[in-house]
Write an enzyme that holds these catalytic residues in place. Structure first.
Site, PDB file in Angstrom:
ATOM      1  N   ASP A 221       0.896  -1.154   0.000  1.00  0.00           N
ATOM      2  CA  ASP A 221       0.000   0.000   0.000  1.00  0.00           C
ATOM      3  C   ASP A 221       0.931   1.198   0.000  1.00  0.00           C
ATOM      4  O   ASP A 221       1.570   1.493   1.008  1.00  0.00           O
ATOM      5  CB  ASP A 221      -0.865  -0.001   1.265  1.00  0.00           C
ATOM      6  CG  ASP A 221      -1.841   1.167   1.257  1.00  0.00           C
ATOM      7  OD1 ASP A 221      -1.500   2.216   0.687  1.00  0.00           O
ATOM      8  OD2 ASP A 221      -2.922   1.022   1.816  1.00  0.00           O
ATOM      9  N   HIS A 222       1.031   1.883  -1.133  1.00  0.00           N
ATOM     10  CA  HIS A 222       2.114   2.871  -1.243  1.00  0.00           C
ATOM     11  C   HIS A 222       1.945   4.060  -0.306  1.00  0.00           C
ATOM     12  O   HIS A 222       2.877   4.832  -0.113  1.00  0.00           O
ATOM     13  CB  HIS A 222       2.321   3.313  -2.697  1.00  0.00           C
ATOM     14  CG  HIS A 222       1.311   4.301  -3.202  1.00  0.00           C
ATOM     15  ND1 HIS A 222       0.057   3.955  -3.614  1.00  0.00           N
ATOM     16  CD2 HIS A 222       1.384   5.646  -3.362  1.00  0.00           C
ATOM     17  CE1 HIS A 222      -0.598   5.025  -4.010  1.00  0.00           C
ATOM     18  NE2 HIS A 222       0.185   6.069  -3.865  1.00  0.00           N
ATOM     19  N   HIS A 284      -5.574   2.707   1.401  1.00  0.00           N
ATOM     20  CA  HIS A 284      -4.879   3.955   1.750  1.00  0.00           C
ATOM     21  C   HIS A 284      -5.517   4.678   2.942  1.00  0.00           C
ATOM     22  O   HIS A 284      -4.852   5.059   3.894  1.00  0.00           O
ATOM     23  CB  HIS A 284      -4.884   4.927   0.572  1.00  0.00           C
ATOM     24  CG  HIS A 284      -4.295   4.369  -0.679  1.00  0.00           C
ATOM     25  ND1 HIS A 284      -3.305   3.426  -0.681  1.00  0.00           N
ATOM     26  CD2 HIS A 284      -4.554   4.619  -1.985  1.00  0.00           C
ATOM     27  CE1 HIS A 284      -2.976   3.134  -1.929  1.00  0.00           C
ATOM     28  NE2 HIS A 284      -3.717   3.834  -2.740  1.00  0.00           N
TER      29      HIS A 284
END
Ligand code: BG6
Length: 536
Positions: A221-222, A284
């Site tokens: 999950d960036h 996110h």
């Protein structure tokens, strides 16, 4: 400390508080060599499935470039792209080099470009064709590792739709590329979305665990790679003054906004079947919620942090169908104007159905039922084609008794808030009231600003750098565990189900360039609150 001459304007840059040391002290370029204690990444090959896609060109290669620039990539390193398209390594290389020039904003270093040119390869074909594509890949990996003298350490990045994850992993393993032997590692990064609802995520976890081990799995999950997101933990737990007030005794509510100016670009095909809720919230936005709400972990070890995050996910009250009607809002943009330019509505975007009922905006009112947060709503929202690209977490504190300020007009009565700006300008603002100069005691709002750029200088970052590096050194702290992914889906699945059963009848319901549908404002106004629409 620097102050501007005009206090009490509603502008967060009006009073800047700087660190005592001159900020030049911090204008440093962060290089690997500065962190002697940081593990060195082993020589390895990165294999990207979905190598001709948007993510690869916009994020993965720019992130690799930034890592190489700052000396975080091993010298013995190669990248093998795998895609459906047939093309030679030479053609792929030239595409990637073109992308570097387009997506590295400050211009590229030609020496680095050459370094990459020497180590990028490609193989293409049908992902279902076990023998041909995966056989070719195995052969190519043999050649690449021999030429660059790299041991058989591979990490496979699956930048593909989730329905291919298990299938591709199976084929990698069946072709003998997934087994860790002779001291070499094999790791698998799975891009989000991890499944499309709770059942599919559970099945995917079970399927993968039949093929490989949990320690080989990196669910990315960036948002966890973003500096300010990681800084939430340092801000909360590395300072003694915030934690005592970080609870229901002092906090009125929390607002989390992830607003984007862009529409769906070339991703209409994916997005029209996903929608804003699936695309942004279980991953996110819930990461931001858990880091804001979690208890202090006993250490920064992967499982200590993730255990605390998981507890918050478990404490978020699941929605009943009735809650979905009252506590969840969806929207879709029609045409409108952004920065003075006309932009088309969602339904006429490329690869989007002209009758699409997919939401491009979602807002939820979440309740965390634990001792720290009971009765403190967490309002979260995200949307495409909003007036600004801006993501922030606002901790809104309760009001002070204002009887002392009878002469202050109502709009000047200030409540306190801490704003954690996640992007584009990373920083933290403390909003408070101060005396307006003059003979009477009158209050006005002011901001104290900390801005990453002022203090640490510019660090080019896509959010993926840290995560790619962590995978290379085998550190899973910033990756999601199976239970966390499932808990995220558990929270949003009731809304997905109700929205599917009752398609929206008022879409499009917000013009591009606005802050979303009127219902989203009502979600807060019903509670006597309002969104803070920040643009910088
Ligand atoms: C991705 C979503 O995960 O995150 C996109 O699929 C979204 O729809 C993107 O645009 C936002 O990332 P960032 O880093 O630009 O906030």
């Amino acid at each position: 400390m620097t102050k501007t001459a005009k206090p009490f304007m509603k502008n967060r840059s009006l009073m800047k508080i700087r660190a005592k040391l001159p900020s030049v002290t911090y204008q440093v370029i962060i290089k690997r060599s500065m962190f002697k204690e940081i593990k060195t990444a082993d020589p390895c090959v990165m294999v990207i499935f979905g190598a001709t896609g948007d993510l690869t060109k916009r994020k993965l290669f720019p992130a690799l470039y930034n890592l190489a620039k700052d000396d975080f990539l091993p010298h013995k390193f190669s990248i093998v792209g795998v895609g459906r398209q047939e093309m030679s390594s030479i053609e792929f290389r030239s595409q990637i080099i073109g992308n570097f020039r387009e997506f590295i904003p400050k211009g590229v270093d030609e020496k680095l470009i050459k370094w990459f040119e020497e180590r990028i390869y490609y193989t293409g074909g049908d992902f279902n064709d076990d023998k041909k594509l995966f056989g070719d890949l195995k052969e190519l990996l043999g050649e690449v590792t021999a030429e660059h003298q790299i041991p058989d350490n591979y990490f496979f990045y699956l930048a593909t739709p989730p329905d291919l994850f298990a299938n591709v992993t199976q084929k990698i393993v069946r072709n003998g590329l997934g087994k860790e032997e002779n001291g070499c590692w094999r790791r698998f990064i799975y891009e989000k979305p991890f499944g499309h609802d709770l059942d599919s995520a559970k099945k995917l976890n079970a399927d993968l665990l039949r093929i490989i081990k949990e320690r080989q799995i990196y669910r990315i999950d960036h948002y966890l790679g973003k500096e300010t997101v990681q800084n939430i933990l340092v801000f909360r737990f590395g300072n003694s003054i915030f934690e005592p007030i970080w609870n229901r005794n002092f906090v009125d509510h929390v607002q989390i906004t992830v607003a984007e100016k862009l529409g769906v670009e070339q991703r209409g095909g994916y997005y029209d079947s996903a929608g804003a809720l699936r695309d942004m919230i279980p991953n996110h936005i819930l990461q931001l919620v858990t880091l804001t709400a979690m208890e202090p972990p006993v250490s920064f070890e992967a499982d200590s942090v993730r255990n605390e995050q998981a507890k918050i996910l478990q404490a978020i009250q699941p929605f009943s169908p009735g809650d979905v009607m009252n506590h969840a809002v969806r929207g879709q943009y029609g045409d409108g104007e952004i920065d003075g330019e006309h932009v088309p509505g969602y339904r006429i975007e490329e690869k989007v159905s002209p009758h699409s009922n997919t939401e491009t905006f979602a807002a939820l009112r979440l309740s965390i039922e634990n001792w720290r947060w009971a009765d403190v709503p967490f309002y979260v929202r995200t949307g495409k084609r909003m007036p600004a690209k801006h993501s922030s977490i606002i901790i809104q504190f309760k009001r002070a008794p204002f009887m002392l300020f009878r002469d202050t007009s109502i709009e000047r009565l200030t409540t306190n808030r801490i704003v954690i700006h996640i992007q584009p300008d990373e920083g933290i603002t403390l909003h408070f009231g101060a005396k307006v100069p003059g003979p009477i005691v009158n209050m006005g709002p002011v901001d104290m600003d900390f801005n990453y750029l002022d203090h640490f200088g510019e660090q080019a970052s896509t959010g993926y750098e840290r995560l790619l590096f962590d995978c290379m050194i085998g550190d899973a702290t910033l990756f999601q565990r199976a239970d966390m992914v499932e808990a995220g889906w558990r929270i949003v699945t009731p809304a997905l189900d109700v929205w599917k059963a009752l398609p929206a009848r008022d879409f499009p319901n917000y013009p591009a360039g606005s802050w979303g549908p009127a219902d989203a404002d009502e979600l807060l106004s019903r509670d006597g609150r309002a969104w803070k629409n920040l643009t910088h």
